[in-house]
Design an enzyme around this catalytic site. Structure first.
Site, mmCIF file in Angstrom:
data_model
loop_
_atom_site.group_PDB
_atom_site.id
_atom_site.type_symbol
_atom_site.label_atom_id
_atom_site.label_comp_id
_atom_site.label_asym_id
_atom_site.label_seq_id
_atom_site.Cartn_x
_atom_site.Cartn_y
_atom_site.Cartn_z
ATOM 1 N N ASP A 49 0.811 -1.221 0.000
ATOM 2 C CA ASP A 49 0.000 0.000 0.000
ATOM 3 C C ASP A 49 0.844 1.271 0.000
ATOM 4 O OD1 ASP A 49 -2.199 -1.562 -0.109
ATOM 5 O OD2 ASP A 49 -3.155 -0.798 1.709
ATOM 6 N N ASN A 92 -5.138 -2.018 -4.444
ATOM 7 C CA ASN A 92 -6.295 -2.108 -3.561
ATOM 8 C C ASN A 92 -6.073 -1.231 -2.337
ATOM 9 O OD1 ASN A 92 -8.797 -2.916 -2.685
ATOM 10 N ND2 ASN A 92 -8.156 -4.957 -2.007
ATOM 11 N N GLN A 171 -12.666 7.368 5.499
ATOM 12 C CA GLN A 171 -11.632 7.842 4.575
ATOM 13 C C GLN A 171 -12.136 8.933 3.642
ATOM 14 O OE1 GLN A 171 -9.572 4.719 2.514
ATOM 15 N NE2 GLN A 171 -8.952 3.726 4.412
ATOM 16 N N ASP A 316 -10.634 -2.331 12.328
ATOM 17 C CA ASP A 316 -9.592 -3.254 11.869
ATOM 18 C C ASP A 316 -9.118 -4.157 12.996
ATOM 19 O OD1 ASP A 316 -9.853 -2.218 9.396
ATOM 20 O OD2 ASP A 316 -7.922 -1.186 9.325
ATOM 21 N N GLU A 344 -11.325 -4.810 2.264
ATOM 22 C CA GLU A 344 -10.616 -5.596 1.254
ATOM 23 C C GLU A 344 -11.478 -6.746 0.732
ATOM 24 O OE1 GLU A 344 -9.286 -3.962 3.615
ATOM 25 O OE2 GLU A 344 -7.171 -3.488 3.243
ATOM 26 N N HIS A 389 -5.120 -9.145 3.741
ATOM 27 C CA HIS A 389 -4.022 -9.303 4.698
ATOM 28 C C HIS A 389 -4.502 -9.608 6.109
ATOM 29 C CE1 HIS A 389 -4.312 -4.745 5.753
ATOM 30 N NE2 HIS A 389 -5.338 -5.084 5.014
ATOM 31 N N ARG A 390 -5.551 -8.918 6.528
ATOM 32 C CA ARG A 390 -5.982 -9.094 7.926
ATOM 33 C C ARG A 390 -6.620 -10.466 8.168
ATOM 34 N NH1 ARG A 390 -4.266 -4.752 9.995
ATOM 35 N NH2 ARG A 390 -4.507 -2.787 8.905
ATOM 36 N N LYS A 415 0.349 -6.546 1.859
ATOM 37 C CA LYS A 415 -0.360 -5.267 1.758
ATOM 38 C C LYS A 415 0.100 -4.307 2.851
ATOM 39 C CE LYS A 415 -4.951 -3.578 0.668
ATOM 40 N NZ LYS A 415 -5.192 -2.382 1.456
#
Ligand code: DC
Length: 645
Positions: A49, A92, A171, A316, A344, A389-390, A415
């Protein structure tokens, strides 16, 4: 790599230095690009990212120099981007796509912004609506409300407040806040809905202030940017460690005994996700916090407690709680997390599917998930990660239930955290620490124990010997602490089976000389040298386990080692062994001199102020004066089998 098989894990303890925060890295990069003057950004996250953001800024004409390992100098444009026509591909990376959309809409050029297919499924309509209200020209190239986008020059008017929704992604507000100072005019943003993920807005406002732009925040409903403010470089800025990435390690400590300490975030953090530690504490975990670190351990004598929490503020890190729920004493409910559905992947659906694979009972709704822990976890689950990723990092924690877990497409962690699994191994792989004086036979015993168990091996003495050799080659005196420490920090050591190389040159024999033994013992007495070698030694901890031999493996480098042995023998017995070794190699030897040498070295290693050679209380004492190697190996293996598993 198509998959990664995690071994059954039972304990987690150790220290992790966190990678830089994604949220802070990408915001700081953009603000530095728009500011007047150069900004040196240190500890920038190196991940997919941030690479996307760096590449985008370069394409837009921003000068970027790589000035150190994780340090970049950004030549600020002092306003809008100099390149007026560009097509950017932003993967992404939401933290690049949204803020660049707003900044480019106000840059007076022709731009196209696109990403991977999933990026084109993630809504951006609320941001585009906000930009259109002030006259920006933003067109959808495929589907209304979604990327890809085309931006054109436009005259902007800021007479009326910009009215935006805040309930899909915070965001959008971040993007508007960061871009509007480009106009130089007074700007007002009003929220038309509840604002989610508020702590991320605090990160935005905090960083804007560091670049000289202050926003008046009126509750969470109205934001006013006074006229005439411009971004000015603060000169240098350090990126904090990533608090969301910290959550996996803190959870590991809470599940797997601990203590696990993360370094890089703590009480002074500007990231809302540090609140994750409080949620773990509510589950009964023991948490300690300093300005720049957090440490988590399991509850004293019990399981983690079930919870029912509104987690809107930490969406998150909340994913990590969904997995920690596997280890709770009852069903756990995570509420107000609708934003998971537009990340994501649809994280509510993904989490429900994967948690069921390891045996959990899961209910899901539009904006909640409830996880009922199983009595024991299902072994061997193959976890899909949805290019998220998470998902990969979260589900890796399931292995702490003592079951093997297969993670599919583990590379997706790049990421935000490319070496996540190496760091995870550094707090979960079992360690056998074998300490003792020179020529006690610990090297031979350690190597055989490692071979029997299939474990990795760390000969820490070799690192000190290599440091002494590197100093000799560079003409640095063995008592020049700063000089030797600088060499140790960047020691180009390679271990290839039995062979040891220094800067690509054969060093296997050279470091075994008596002279380098003395040199090693001298450089090892310097605190800065020991500090420089600490992280490097810890990085040897890998699955399925590590046998580490040295002087301070159990006391300093791996104080949480499951199995600690202090291996010794009388000085005459050790002198005789060394004598026989030398004679066997056809080298000259004098037993009296060897004995004297050993005694001097013992005295220096035991008397030094840092990490002196001594048996720690919990280590098993093994005197090998009258034992064969086989007997010593059998004794260590016996202890290892009792303590690990
Ligand atoms: O184990 P060895 O003889 O190769 O070690 C050489 C020297 O390095 C020893 O005299 C002390 C130092 N050493 C140390 O201080 N700490 C370690 N963990 C390993 C070695």
């Amino acid at each position: 790599m198509t998959h990664l098989d995690l071994p059954p894990l039972r304990r987690a303890a150790g220290v992790v230095r966190l990678p830089g925060s994604k949220s802070i890295s990408n915001r700081t990069l953009l603000l530095a690009a728009l500011a007047e003057g150069d900004t040196d950004i240190h500890d920038l996250l190196d991940s997919d990212d941030t690479r996307v953001m760096l590449a985008g800024l370069r394409q837009l004409g921003i000068g970027i120099q790589h000035i150190g390992a994780d340090s970049y100098r950004i030549g600020g444009a002092g306003g809008a981007f100099p390149v007026k026509e560009a097509a950017l591909f932003l993967g992404n990376a939401g933290t690049a796509f949204r803020p660049l959309t707003a900044a480019l809409a106000l840059s007076g050029g022709h731009y196209r912004l696109s990403g991977v297919p999933r990026m084109h499924e993630r809504p951006i309509g609320d941001l585009v609506d906000g930009l259109r209200q002030i006259g920006a020209v933003v067109d959808y190239l495929e589907h209304e409300g979604y990327p890809p986008l085309a931006l054109k020059p436009a005259a902007v008017r800021l007479s009326a407040p910009i009215r935006v929704r805040g309930d899909v992604s915070s965001q959008f507000l971040t993007a508007l806040l960061m871009a509007l100072p480009l106009t130089g005019e007074r700007a007002v943003i009003e929220m038309t809905t509840e604002l989610i993920s508020k702590p991320y807005i605090e990160i935005t406002l905090n960083l804007m202030a560091r670049f000289g732009v202050n926003v008046e925040r009126q509750g969470w409903e109205r934001f006013v940017i006074p006229a005439g403010q411009r971004y000015r470089s603060p000169g240098a800025i350090h990126v904090e460690g990533d608090a969301s990435s910290a959550s996996y390690f803190l959870a590991a400590g809470a599940i797997g005994g601990g203590p696990v300490r993360v370094e890089g975030v703590g009480r002074d953090s500007i990231q809302g996700d540090v609140a994750f530690a409080a949620a773990l504490e509510a589950m009964g975990a023991r948490i300690e916090m300093g300005a720049n670190w957090i440490e988590a351990s399991a509850p004293t004598g019990g399981r983690l407690r079930a919870f029912d929490l509104d987690l809107n503020h930490i969406p998150d890190a909340a994913m990590t709680l969904a997995v920690a729920a596997l280890f709770a004493d009852g069903p756990c409910t995570l509420r107000n997390i609708a934003s998971w559905r537009v990340k994501e992947t649809d994280r509510i659906a993904a989490m429900a599917t994967e948690l069921r694979k390891v045996g959990a009972t899961v209910d899901e709704g539009v904006d909640f998930i409830r996880v009922g822990p199983p009595a024991s976890l299902t072994p061997g689950a193959a976890i899909a990660t949805y290019d998220d990723h998470r998902m990969a990092m979260c589900l890796s924690l399931a292995a702490l239930g003592g079951v093997p877990v297969r993670i599919l497409d583990p590379g997706c962690v790049a990421k935000t955290f490319p070496d996540y699994f190496e760091r995870y191994a550094e707090v979960t792989a079992p360690v056998i620490a074998i300490d003792g004086p020179s020529a006690s036979g610990k090297g031979t015993v350690a190597a055989r124990v490692a071979a029997t168990l299939g474990y990795h091996m760390l000969d820490s003495g070799a690192l000190y010997r290599l440091t002494a050799l590197a100093a000799r080659k560079a003409g640095v005196a063995w008592d020049d602490e700063a000089g030797v420490a600088a060499l140790a920090a960047t020691l180009a050591a390679e271990f290839e089976g039995e062979r040891i190389l220094l800067a690509g040159e054969e060093a296997t024999e050279a470091i075994r000389s008596e002279e380098m033994g003395v040199g090693a013992s001298k450089v090892a007495a310097l605190p800065a040298v020991r500090a420089a070698l600490l992280d490097r030694q810890r990085a040897y901890r890998r699955w399925p386990g590590l046998v580490a031999d040295g002087r301070d493996m159990g006391s300093v480098v791996f104080p949480w080692a499951e199995c600690k042995v202090f291996l010794t023998a009388s000085a005459p017995a050790r002198a005789e062994r060394r004598y026989k070794q030398l004679i066997a190699k056809g080298m000259p030897a004098n037993i009296d001199l060897l004995l004297q040498d050993l005694r001097e070295r013992d005295a220096r290693d035991s008397a030094r102020s840092v990490a002196p050679l001594q048996k720690c209380a919990e280590a098993e004492l093994l005197d090998t004066s009258d034992l064969s190697i086989e007997q010593a190996v059998a004794a260590v293996l016996g202890w290892a089998r009792d303590r690990i598993h």
